[in-house]
Design a protein around this motif. Structure first.
Motif, short mmCIF file in Angstrom:
data_model
loop_
_atom_site.label_atom_id
_atom_site.label_comp_id
_atom_site.label_asym_id
_atom_site.label_seq_id
_atom_site.Cartn_x
_atom_site.Cartn_y
_atom_site.Cartn_z
N TRP A 13 6.70 -5.09 10.88
CA TRP A 13 6.38 -4.20 9.77
C TRP A 13 5.01 -4.59 9.21
CZ3 TRP A 13 8.78 0.16 8.51
CH2 TRP A 13 10.11 0.33 8.90
N TYR A 14 4.16 -3.60 9.06
CA TYR A 14 2.87 -3.75 8.41
C TYR A 14 2.85 -2.87 7.16
CZ TYR A 14 0.81 -5.86 12.64
OH TYR A 14 0.50 -6.68 13.71
N ARG A 15 1.90 -3.12 6.29
CA ARG A 15 1.69 -2.22 5.17
C ARG A 15 0.20 -2.12 4.87
NH1 ARG A 15 4.21 -5.69 0.07
NH2 ARG A 15 2.49 -7.21 -0.14
N GLN A 16 -0.17 -1.00 4.28
CA GLN A 16 -1.55 -0.77 3.91
C GLN A 16 -1.58 -0.10 2.54
OE1 GLN A 16 -3.88 1.47 6.74
NE2 GLN A 16 -5.79 0.62 5.93
N ALA A 17 -2.09 -0.83 1.56
CA ALA A 17 -2.26 -0.29 0.23
C ALA A 17 -3.57 0.50 0.17
CB ALA A 17 -2.26 -1.41 -0.80
N ALA A 18 -3.65 1.39 -0.81
CA ALA A 18 -4.85 2.21 -0.97
C ALA A 18 -6.08 1.33 -1.14
CB ALA A 18 -4.68 3.14 -2.16
N GLY A 19 -7.09 1.58 -0.34
CA GLY A 19 -8.34 0.84 -0.44
C GLY A 19 -8.32 -0.54 0.18
N GLU A 78 2.71 -4.22 -6.87
CA GLU A 78 1.76 -4.57 -5.82
C GLU A 78 2.32 -4.38 -4.42
OE1 GLU A 78 2.72 -8.60 -7.91
OE2 GLU A 78 2.62 -6.48 -8.45
N ASP A 79 3.62 -4.08 -4.29
CA ASP A 79 4.21 -3.74 -3.00
C ASP A 79 3.94 -2.28 -2.62
OD1 ASP A 79 5.39 -6.30 -2.55
OD2 ASP A 79 7.03 -5.75 -3.90
N THR A 80 3.39 -1.51 -3.53
CA THR A 80 3.09 -0.11 -3.25
C THR A 80 2.12 0.00 -2.08
OG1 THR A 80 3.49 0.59 -5.54
CG2 THR A 80 2.08 2.00 -4.18
N ALA A 81 2.52 0.74 -1.06
CA ALA A 81 1.71 0.87 0.15
C ALA A 81 2.41 1.83 1.10
CB ALA A 81 1.53 -0.49 0.83
N VAL A 82 1.69 2.19 2.16
CA VAL A 82 2.31 2.85 3.29
C VAL A 82 2.78 1.77 4.25
CG1 VAL A 82 2.03 4.44 5.22
CG2 VAL A 82 0.89 4.91 3.04
N TYR A 83 4.04 1.82 4.63
CA TYR A 83 4.62 0.82 5.50
C TYR A 83 4.74 1.38 6.92
CZ TYR A 83 5.67 -2.25 1.61
OH TYR A 83 5.55 -3.10 0.53
N TYR A 84 4.25 0.60 7.89
CA TYR A 84 4.21 1.03 9.27
C TYR A 84 5.06 0.13 10.15
CZ TYR A 84 0.04 3.68 7.90
OH TYR A 84 -0.84 4.54 7.30
N CYS A 85 5.75 0.73 11.09
CA CYS A 85 6.50 0.02 12.10
C CYS A 85 5.66 -0.13 13.36
CB CYS A 85 7.79 0.79 12.41
SG CYS A 85 8.80 0.11 13.72
N ASN A 86 5.79 -1.26 14.02
CA ASN A 86 5.08 -1.55 15.25
C ASN A 86 6.05 -2.15 16.25
OD1 ASN A 86 3.78 -4.07 16.76
ND2 ASN A 86 2.17 -2.52 16.59
N ALA A 87 5.92 -1.77 17.51
CA ALA A 87 6.80 -2.29 18.55
C ALA A 87 6.02 -2.64 19.80
CB ALA A 87 7.89 -1.27 18.89
N ASP A 88 6.36 -3.77 20.37
CA ASP A 88 5.84 -4.23 21.65
C ASP A 88 6.91 -3.92 22.69
OD1 ASP A 88 4.67 -7.52 22.84
OD2 ASP A 88 4.66 -5.53 23.76
N THR A 89 6.55 -3.09 23.67
CA THR A 89 7.54 -2.61 24.64
C THR A 89 7.16 -3.00 26.05
OG1 THR A 89 6.52 -0.46 25.09
CG2 THR A 89 7.94 -0.63 23.15
N GLN A 94 5.84 6.04 2.86
CA GLN A 94 5.26 5.64 1.58
C GLN A 94 6.30 4.93 0.72
OE1 GLN A 94 1.98 6.10 0.22
NE2 GLN A 94 2.81 4.71 -1.34
N VAL A 95 5.92 3.78 0.18
CA VAL A 95 6.72 3.06 -0.80
C VAL A 95 5.90 2.96 -2.08
CG1 VAL A 95 7.77 0.85 -1.43
CG2 VAL A 95 8.04 1.76 0.89
N THR A 96 6.44 3.45 -3.17
CA THR A 96 5.76 3.40 -4.46
C THR A 96 6.66 2.71 -5.47
OG1 THR A 96 4.58 5.46 -4.00
CG2 THR A 96 4.64 4.72 -6.28
#
Length: 120
Positions: free
Chosen positions: A36-42, A88-99, A115-117
């Motif tokens: 799981w990754y996340r990216q907050a605005a900016g 401060e946990d507000t961000a878009v959360y992304y799933c990543n998989a190694d296959t 989106q998690v707000t």
């Protein structure tokens, strides 16, 4: 070849909880490490948690003790349980998989994000 679909995001108050899910589908023979990754605005995208196919986990210091990653191999799904959420946990959360595929070898795939707000 592989699609990852995240779900479970939303709007919660500080101190609340959310459980994110990421389901993998498509053509593959193995799911190895999932993250799981996340990216907050900016801000840049950051790694939050990872789990190997054998269940070994790692979490970032910023969420350690609050977030827990797990997986259900029978469902090809990884989860992120988020407790004691902070603004401060507000961000878009992304799933990543190694296959791995016998036909094409190793590959890395990303979901579209959820989106998690967290409000104060």
């Amino acid at each position: 070849q592989v699609q990852l679909v995240e779900s479970g995001g939303g709007l919660v108050q500080a101190g609340g909880s959310l459980r994110l899910s990421c389901a993998a589908s498509g053509r593959f023979d193995r799911l190895n490490t999932m993250c799981w990754y996340r990216q907050a605005a900016g801000k840049q995208r950051e790694l939050i948690a990872s789990i190997t196919s054998g269940g070994s986990t790692n979490t970032a210091d910023s969420v350690k003790g609050r977030f827990t990653i797990s997986r259900d191999n029978a469902k090809n799904t990884v989860y992120l349980q988020m407790n004691s959420l902070k603004p401060e946990d507000t961000a878009v959360y992304y799933c990543n998989a190694d296959t791995f595929s016998l036909a094409t070898g190793w590959g890395i795939y990303w979901g579209q994000g959820t989106q998690v707000t967290v409000s104060s």
